[in-house]
Design a protein around this motif. Structure first.
Motif, mmCIF file in Angstrom:
data_model
loop_
_atom_site.group_PDB
_atom_site.id
_atom_site.type_symbol
_atom_site.label_atom_id
_atom_site.label_comp_id
_atom_site.label_asym_id
_atom_site.label_seq_id
_atom_site.Cartn_x
_atom_site.Cartn_y
_atom_site.Cartn_z
ATOM 1 N N THR A 268 0.740 -1.261 -0.230
ATOM 2 C CA THR A 268 0.102 0.012 0.176
ATOM 3 C C THR A 268 0.964 1.178 0.198
ATOM 4 O OG1 THR A 268 -1.924 0.983 1.003
ATOM 5 C CG2 THR A 268 -0.224 0.287 2.562
ATOM 6 N N VAL A 315 -7.226 -4.452 -0.044
ATOM 7 C CA VAL A 315 -7.601 -5.182 1.355
ATOM 8 C C VAL A 315 -8.929 -5.652 1.664
ATOM 9 C CG1 VAL A 315 -8.054 -3.128 2.986
ATOM 10 C CG2 VAL A 315 -6.535 -5.250 3.716
ATOM 11 N N SER A 390 -20.406 1.210 3.564
ATOM 12 C CA SER A 390 -19.538 1.833 2.806
ATOM 13 C C SER A 390 -18.324 1.879 3.469
ATOM 14 C CB SER A 390 -20.288 3.265 2.910
ATOM 15 O OG SER A 390 -19.004 4.276 2.284
ATOM 16 N N VAL A 391 -17.387 2.052 2.461
ATOM 17 C CA VAL A 391 -15.868 1.825 3.107
ATOM 18 C C VAL A 391 -14.965 2.563 1.934
ATOM 19 C CG1 VAL A 391 -15.527 -0.423 1.637
ATOM 20 C CG2 VAL A 391 -13.941 0.127 3.633
ATOM 21 N N THR A 417 -17.804 1.949 7.488
ATOM 22 C CA THR A 417 -17.021 1.380 8.141
ATOM 23 C C THR A 417 -15.726 2.050 7.990
ATOM 24 O OG1 THR A 417 -16.598 -0.205 6.248
ATOM 25 C CG2 THR A 417 -18.299 -0.590 8.131
ATOM 26 N N TRP A 418 -14.931 2.498 9.135
ATOM 27 C CA TRP A 418 -13.545 3.062 8.703
ATOM 28 C C TRP A 418 -12.501 1.996 9.258
ATOM 29 C CZ3 TRP A 418 -9.148 3.326 11.781
ATOM 30 C CH2 TRP A 418 -8.130 3.939 11.169
ATOM 31 N N GLN A 420 -8.380 0.272 7.400
ATOM 32 C CA GLN A 420 -7.184 0.662 6.643
ATOM 33 C C GLN A 420 -6.554 -0.810 6.228
ATOM 34 O OE1 GLN A 420 -5.035 3.059 9.710
ATOM 35 N NE2 GLN A 420 -5.085 4.600 8.109
ATOM 36 N N THR A 421 -5.816 -0.896 5.284
ATOM 37 C CA THR A 421 -4.897 -1.872 4.802
ATOM 38 C C THR A 421 -4.247 -2.518 6.233
ATOM 39 O OG1 THR A 421 -4.397 -1.167 2.651
ATOM 40 C CG2 THR A 421 -3.083 -2.878 3.379
ATOM 41 N N GLU A 422 -3.567 -1.538 7.002
ATOM 42 C CA GLU A 422 -2.855 -1.674 8.061
ATOM 43 C C GLU A 422 -3.653 -2.203 9.333
ATOM 44 O OE1 GLU A 422 -2.838 1.076 6.475
ATOM 45 O OE2 GLU A 422 -0.913 1.745 6.205
ATOM 46 N N ARG A 520 -7.241 11.976 4.841
ATOM 47 C CA ARG A 520 -5.816 11.755 5.362
ATOM 48 C C ARG A 520 -5.153 13.220 5.698
ATOM 49 N NH1 ARG A 520 -4.046 6.527 5.668
ATOM 50 N NH2 ARG A 520 -2.063 7.472 5.713
ATOM 51 N N ARG A 531 -5.652 4.106 -2.756
ATOM 52 C CA ARG A 531 -4.876 4.678 -2.146
ATOM 53 C C ARG A 531 -3.395 5.031 -2.766
ATOM 54 N NH1 ARG A 531 -3.410 2.479 3.870
ATOM 55 N NH2 ARG A 531 -1.579 3.712 4.111
HETATM 56 C C1 WTA Z 1 -9.771 6.208 4.137
HETATM 57 C C2 WTA Z 1 -9.401 0.760 2.560
HETATM 58 C C3 WTA Z 1 -13.418 7.897 5.871
HETATM 59 C C4 WTA Z 1 -8.859 6.717 5.167
HETATM 60 C C5 WTA Z 1 -9.951 -0.188 3.688
HETATM 61 C C6 WTA Z 1 -7.985 5.282 5.526
HETATM 62 C C7 WTA Z 1 -11.969 6.110 5.111
HETATM 63 C C8 WTA Z 1 -7.823 4.837 4.098
HETATM 64 C C9 WTA Z 1 -13.198 5.167 5.286
HETATM 65 C C10 WTA Z 1 -7.115 3.618 4.185
HETATM 66 C C11 WTA Z 1 -14.312 5.543 5.855
HETATM 67 C C12 WTA Z 1 -11.216 4.061 4.621
HETATM 68 N N1 WTA Z 1 -14.715 6.998 6.228
HETATM 69 N N2 WTA Z 1 -12.256 7.290 5.348
HETATM 70 N N3 WTA Z 1 -15.285 4.717 6.111
HETATM 71 N N4 WTA Z 1 -12.675 4.072 5.013
HETATM 72 N N5 WTA Z 1 -10.962 5.288 4.532
HETATM 73 O O1 WTA Z 1 -5.608 1.095 3.037
HETATM 74 O O2 WTA Z 1 -8.340 7.819 4.812
HETATM 75 O O3 WTA Z 1 -6.931 1.388 1.162
HETATM 76 O O4 WTA Z 1 -6.509 5.995 6.082
HETATM 77 O O5 WTA Z 1 -8.129 0.573 3.144
HETATM 78 O O6 WTA Z 1 -8.868 5.076 3.289
HETATM 79 O O7 WTA Z 1 -7.220 3.111 2.701
HETATM 80 P P1 WTA Z 1 -6.861 1.383 2.408
#
Ligand code: WTA
Length: 659
Positions: A268, A315, A390-391, A417-418, A420-422, A520, A531
């Motif tokens: 990522t 992810v 939503s994601v 749902t918030w 990250q890959t991490e 971000r 990303r």
């Molecule tokens: C953003 C995707 C707001 C955020 C699963 C994060 C979100 C990055 C949301 C990770 C959400 C993901 N609301 N922002 N519901 N979901 N993000 O690693 O900035 O591709 O740090 O993982 O996406 O992106 P990644």
């Protein structure tokens, strides 16, 4: 910082009283009740251990968490097999005839239903084939495939033999692919001749061929025939899937691996030009993804048909197409193509036909559907849907309301749902039937997860204020590191605030203490949920022979969330060539597509004789972002040459029509 930039829009929402209480239907049938939060908070480790016990362990764990900050080990003395948890145990329990995947290819009529028993058989054959090709536990396998069942099979076969997979999104270029293969030191690549996208066959093997010229250590490429297109063939290296996999025995005795055995690497973008190989291990990750999938989507395995619209190369595909849903034994739809292939109502036809109950997608897709018009979903029976997710990026309240009304018929709860890959799995989300929802808010940490919004000194902000999102305790699905670079892991995520995981996102707590994610705060862009790092794109642009210097920013965009805008100085910067500029701009954009991926192509390239810098020589990105978004420029006195800004601004207006 990003949170300052959202102030006006968000401020209004934070104090707006618009919240949807859980519906009686959901409350009555929900998998979890309101006490789940208190139970998890009372003893998070014990709570996660209880969830972990829902998996099948060969050796039950006795240790739950070993935490030597920032390195965590979960369930470390237990052993299990991820593939057995996703397949064998469902078949053994008599559910072999249940459909695991309703696969829908992009060409109309191209479809396949695969049961759990069939998916197990295919996975066993592939595991046997990988072993026959010399792959052993611990070896990395690269996967570069379209959205076809073999992609899932390949991942599960790797997991079965303990070979960490590294799936690389099929949209990445040969160069990007080669970087990732080299970093992971993979010796085997699984791919396909190509895939179908937008009504045409695209080439994948051709990219692998080019990548492998840069990766001499790769011994084997295993190729699925998907499109039937002509491909080059390197004898001794290239083998057909239908030759080596189909010939294998349909049974494979799976060994158990320690819970902390690496399951996969996922590359990522971070804040530097070099992508990070985020790696996840087995027991904690599987616990986190299966638990969140079950609770956040209120899964009823007997009746649900889930559809996560992500690509397997990201992810979301790993956690909520492969590991979470298959560990929970649900039926899913998996669709190969784009939303407009065969008509802009393709998704709604699929939902109607397969009676999809749970749809999980990204705000970018929702905004695109809004543009296409509500008549399209209205023309289909979407009454099977009962929950929407939503994601990937912040969802704007308008998109949330449209999703709720036109897709969810004002009856389906929406979980924003918030994660990250991490983080491996969902971290901040409402729980349907328990938590209220508000358009645009991800609401609260999942049970067993502790998150905070802090100021620059790491102190929690009061309700009604904004700051930086941090996670305050280790969690089972957390990344275990950056492949081959433990220092970078500690530095990137754990050095800003002592003992806190810094996510890189801005967030606000509203007056009720509910969380709003604001995007971000670092140099990572989010374009259509993809990303990308500004540094990575800059690095690609300066690789163009005509370019001297480049600065890249993510500017707000109505459809894609953010869009890439590049400010570029040419080697012969004294001459901006008027008409020739169009050609140079086109060639810079093409160059980025080749170096990274078409998704990284700047929306706009602005040629400029100079870039605005501070006295210490740092490029003023925030100002460039303001320029790119046509905002008031404010104080520019720290520029070496304030006139540059006006000039850039003028250029920006002149190029406003560019694409
Ligand atoms: C953003 C995707 C707001 C955020 C699963 C994060 C979100 C990055 C949301 C990770 C959400 C993901 N609301 N922002 N519901 N979901 N993000 O690693 O900035 O591709 O740090 O993982 O996406 O992106 P990644």
């Amino acid at each position: 910082m990003a949170e300052e930039r959202h102030d006006e829009a968000v401020e209004a929402l934070l104090h707006e009283d618009r919240s949807f209480a859980p519906s009686d239907t959901f409350v009555a049938q929900a998998n979890v009740g309101p006490d789940v939060y208190a139970a998890a908070a009372a003893d998070p480790e014990a709570w996660w251990a209880e969830q972990a016990r829902a998996l099948e362990w060969d050796t039950p764990f006795t240790s739950v968490l070993e935490w030597e900050a920032p390195f965590a080990r979960w369930f470390a003395d237990g052993t299990l097999n991820a593939s057995v948890n996703c397949l064998d145990r469902h078949v053994a329990a008599g559910r072999g005839d249940k459909v695991a995947l309703h696969w829908v290819g992009e060409p109309e009529g191209d479809r396949l239903d695969i049961t759990y028993a069939e998916l197990l058989e295919r996975t066993c054959r592939a595991a046997n084939a990988l072993e026959a090709l010399g792959v052993e536990a611990g070896d990395r396998v690269a996967i570069y495939m379209p959205m076809i069942p073999e992609a899932v099979v390949a991942m599960l076969a790797c997991a079965r033999i303990g070979a960490p997979h590294s799936v690389i999104f099929g949209g990445f270029s040969a160069e990007a692919l080669a970087d990732r293969i080299t970093d992971a030191d993979a010796r085997v690549v699984i791919t396909a001749d190509g895939g179908f996208r937008r009504g045409a066959a695209s080439g994948l093997k051709v990219e692998v061929d080019a990548a492998l010229e840069l990766c001499p250590a790769v011994t084997t490429s295993l190729v699925v025939r998907r499109t039937g297109q002509e491909v080059e063939w390197v004898e001794g290296r290239d083998v057909w899937w239908h030759d080596v996999v189909d010939a294998q025995a349909p049974i494979h005795e799976a060994k158990a691996f320690p819970a902390e055995h690496p399951l996969y690497i996922m590359y990522t973008s971070g804040t530097t030009a070099k992508p990070k190989g985020i790696f996840h291990t087995t027991g904690g990750y599987l616990t986190h993804t299966s638990t969140t999938h079950r609770m956040v989507f209120d899964i009823k395995p007997e009746s649900d048909v889930c559809w996560t619209s992500a690509d397997i190369g990201w992810v979301t595909g790993h956690s909520y197409i492969v590991y979470g849903p298959l560990a929970n034994g649900v039926t899913q739809v998996m669709y190969e193509g784009t939303p407009d292939a065969g008509g802009k109502d393709r998704w709604w036809r699929i939902i109607d036909e397969y009676k999809v109950t749970i749809l999980y997608t990204a705000p970018t897709a929702i905004r695109t559907f809004m543009k296409w018009g509500a008549e399209l979903p209205a023309g289909h029976d979407l009454s099977s849907l009962r929950l929407l997710g939503s994601v990937g990026e912040p969802i704007n309240p308008e998109a949330w309301m449209w999703y709720r009304k036109h897709i969810g018929g004002d009856r389906c709860p929406i979980v924003d749902t918030w994660w990250q890959t991490e983080t491996g799995g969902i971290m901040i989300t409402p729980l349907p039937g328990v938590t209220a929802t508000k358009p645009g808010a991800a609401m609260v940490p999942f049970p067993g997860i502790s998150a905070e919004v802090v100021d620059n000194d790491g102190a929690p902000v009061p309700d009604g204020h904004g700051g930086l999102l941090v996670i305050t305790r280790p969690w089972p699905g957390m990344l275990r590191g950056i492949w081959g670079d433990p220092e970078r892991y500690a530095e990137t995520y754990w050095s800003k605030f002592d003992g806190l995981y810094f996510a890189g996102d801005g967030a606000k707590k509203d007056d009720d203490g509910d969380l709003w994610l604001l995007g971000r705060v670092d140099d990572v862009m989010n374009v259509s949920g993809h990303r990308l790092s500004t540094a990575e794109v800059e690095h690609a642009i300066v690789g163009h022979p005509a370019v001297a210097e480049a600065a890249v920013v993510g500017a707000s965009d109505d459809t894609t969330g953010q869009a890439i805008v590049a400010f570029v100085t040419l080697t012969s910067s004294s001459e901006l060539h008027g008409e020739d500029d169009t050609e140079i701009i086109a060639s810079i954009r093409a160059h980025v597509a080749d170096a990274i991926s078409p998704i990284a192509k700047p929306r706009q390239v602005i040629l400029t004789p100079d870039l605005p810098k501070t006295r210490s020589g740092k490029i003023m990105r925030r100002l460039l972002r303001d320029v790119a978004e046509n905002r008031d420029l404010g104080d520019v006195t720290t520029l070496t040459d304030p006139t540059v800004v006006k000039m850039i601004d003028g250029l920006m207006a002149a190029h406003a029509e560019d694409d």
